[in-house]
Design an enzyme around this catalytic site. Structure first.
Site, PDB file in Angstrom:
ATOM      1  N   ASN A  58      10.518  -0.011   4.020  1.00 49.38           N
ATOM      2  CA  ASN A  58       9.558   0.802   3.769  1.00 49.38           C
ATOM      3  C   ASN A  58       8.573   0.942   5.012  1.00 49.38           C
ATOM      4  OD1 ASN A  58       7.353   3.007   2.539  1.00 49.38           O
ATOM      5  ND2 ASN A  58       6.713   1.270   2.552  1.00 49.38           N
ATOM      6  N   ILE A 105       3.465   4.019  -0.237  1.00 52.81           N
ATOM      7  CA  ILE A 105       4.574   4.903  -0.621  1.00 52.81           C
ATOM      8  C   ILE A 105       5.003   3.515  -1.641  1.00 52.81           C
ATOM      9  CG2 ILE A 105       6.789   5.369  -0.818  1.00 52.81           C
ATOM     10  CD1 ILE A 105       5.474   7.455   1.631  1.00 52.81           C
ATOM     11  N   LYS A 116      12.406   8.100  13.039  1.00 52.39           N
ATOM     12  CA  LYS A 116      12.722   7.950  12.147  1.00 52.39           C
ATOM     13  C   LYS A 116      14.013   9.446  11.694  1.00 52.39           C
ATOM     14  CE  LYS A 116       9.283   6.492   9.911  1.00 52.39           C
ATOM     15  NZ  LYS A 116       9.299   5.255   9.450  1.00 52.39           N
ATOM     16  N   ASP A 162       5.586 -10.753   8.450  1.00 54.11           N
ATOM     17  CA  ASP A 162       5.303  -9.356   9.473  1.00 54.11           C
ATOM     18  C   ASP A 162       7.564  -9.328   9.842  1.00 54.11           C
ATOM     19  OD1 ASP A 162       5.859  -8.242  11.966  1.00 54.11           O
ATOM     20  OD2 ASP A 162       4.602  -9.797  12.759  1.00 54.11           O
ATOM     21  N   SER A 218       0.832  -1.143   0.743  1.00 55.34           N
ATOM     22  CA  SER A 218       0.324   0.038   0.024  1.00 55.34           C
ATOM     23  C   SER A 218       0.885   1.453  -0.252  1.00 55.34           C
ATOM     24  CB  SER A 218      -0.879   0.227   0.971  1.00 55.34           C
ATOM     25  OG  SER A 218      -0.186   0.393   2.478  1.00 55.34           O
ATOM     26  N   TYR A 268       7.971   8.332  17.320  1.00 56.29           N
ATOM     27  CA  TYR A 268       7.687   8.153  15.809  1.00 56.29           C
ATOM     28  C   TYR A 268       9.604   8.782  15.270  1.00 56.29           C
ATOM     29  CZ  TYR A 268       5.813   8.258  11.252  1.00 56.29           C
ATOM     30  OH  TYR A 268       6.093   8.630   9.777  1.00 56.29           O
ATOM     31  N   LYS A 287      20.876  -5.688   7.558  1.00 60.83           N
ATOM     32  CA  LYS A 287      21.276  -6.668   8.172  1.00 60.83           C
ATOM     33  C   LYS A 287      21.455  -8.029   6.945  1.00 60.83           C
ATOM     34  CE  LYS A 287      23.257 -10.644  10.278  1.00 60.83           C
ATOM     35  NZ  LYS A 287      25.108 -10.519  10.475  1.00 60.83           N
ATOM     36  N   THR A 323      -1.318   8.495   2.573  1.00 63.60           N
ATOM     37  CA  THR A 323      -1.083   6.619   2.570  1.00 63.60           C
ATOM     38  C   THR A 323      -2.301   6.394   3.154  1.00 63.60           C
ATOM     39  OG1 THR A 323       0.529   7.116   4.539  1.00 63.60           O
ATOM     40  CG2 THR A 323       1.381   7.155   2.357  1.00 63.60           C
TER      41      THR A 323
END
Length: 327
Positions: free
Chosen positions: A109, A28, A187, A86, A26, A183, A149, A219
């Site tokens: 993302n 981006i 970021k 997940d 969904s 949040y 990783k 979004t």
């Protein structure tokens, strides 16, 4: 600031390339998958929920056959393959990387907002303060580290010296949202990761790492009906497609020189090459690269003495070239 003027024509043909996108079904992620597929790449979208309508779920063993069909003009949608995953579960994420024989582009993302106020007090039955679960850390940071990783491990094992990593950060990394403090912090941590790896990955793996920093974007985290009042007030709001173009550009573009020097970098490390160590802010209908102008103004905001002495410390502790000689 370094304003960019991007178009689909800036993205090279990607036939034979394979991309993995977390949170790819969904917003981006999905628009990035469509752009990559339109340029000929085979794309694996990882998400808890499938896109609608769901793309075909083909085994990785058919990838070579599919690529052959792509060259004959197959529908780009046939190059997008869904894998339920997940991203906070290491075995599930690892299984996708183990399944796919070739990875050229990895886009971390997947992201979530804060599900609660982590600084509220919640008490258990015995009257003790309960530790928050910090789901936003698991998705927005720990899972991204795991994508990095697994990508690096894959490139080391396969000898791929042209891998590209792109992380979806946020404008809140540079201009924090005070109603979303954790949040915003996750970021900013992703920007820090780009800065901390950009001098090492090209040397050790031949890989690049970049990020995009979307401001308000339509979004699932900001549906159109919630974005409408923002736009009505005249504030800029981006489409997912606008951000996706910055994502794919970051994975495929070139640069005239590096963002800034590090440690014992020489002319070879500072010269032209692949787009690396950069962050593109997407705000409304504009794109702005943020990291080079910040580096150019380091003396202004960090101080001349601080800049000089920390650069000296980096030179004295830069072991990258010694490690390469021992390999």
């Amino acid at each position: 600031m370094s304003c960019l003027d991007l178009s689909v024509d800036d993205i090279p043909q990607l036939t034979g390339k394979t991309a993995i996108i977390t949170g790819g079904c969904s917003g981006i992620g999905w628009d990035s998958a469509q752009l990559l597929a339109a340029k000929g790449a085979t794309v694996y979208v990882l998400d808890i929920h499938p896109p609608s309508p769901s793309p075909p779920h083909r085994p990785a063993a058919k990838q070579k056959q599919q690529a052959s069909g792509d060259e004959q003009g197959a529908n780009p949608a046939s190059r997008i393959h869904y894998r339920p995953c997940d991203v906070t579960a290491w075995p599930a994420l690892r299984a996708v990387f183990d399944e796919i024989p070739q990875v050229d582009i990895a886009i971390a993302n997947a992201g979530v907002s804060e599900e609660c106020d982590y600084f509220d007090d919640i008490w258990d039955g015995e009257g003790h303060l309960v530790e928050p679960e910090y789901g936003v850390l698991d998705v927005n940071y720990r899972a991204v580290l795991n994508v990095v990783k697994l990508s690096l491990s894959t490139w080391r094992r396969t000898g791929n010296r042209n891998g590209s990593l792109v992380l979806t950060s946020s404008a809140t990394a540079y201009s924090p949202e005070h109603s979303l403090p954790v949040y915003s912090a996750t970021k900013l941590a992703l920007v820090g990761l780009v800065r901390a790896l950009r001098s090492s990955l090209p040397l050790q793996y031949g890989a690049t790492i970049n990020a995009v920093a979307p401001a308000a974007t339509i979004t699932s985290l900001l549906p159109a009906h919630l974005a409408a009042p923002i736009m009505a007030a005249g504030a800029p709001v981006s489409t997912a497609r606008h951000v996706a173009l910055a994502v794919v550009y970051s994975a495929t573009a070139s640069q005239p020189h590096s963002v800034e020097s590090y440690g014992n970098d020489g002319p070879k490390q500072l010269g032209p090459g692949r787009w690396n160590g950069r962050v593109i802010l997407t705000l409304g209908d504009k794109w702005t690269e943020l990291e080079e102008p910040l580096a150019e103004r380091r003396i202004d905001w960090f101080g001349a003495w601080n800049t000089e002495k920390t650069a000296l410390q980096q030179k004295l502790t830069d072991m990258r070239f010694e490690r390469l000689e021992k390999r």
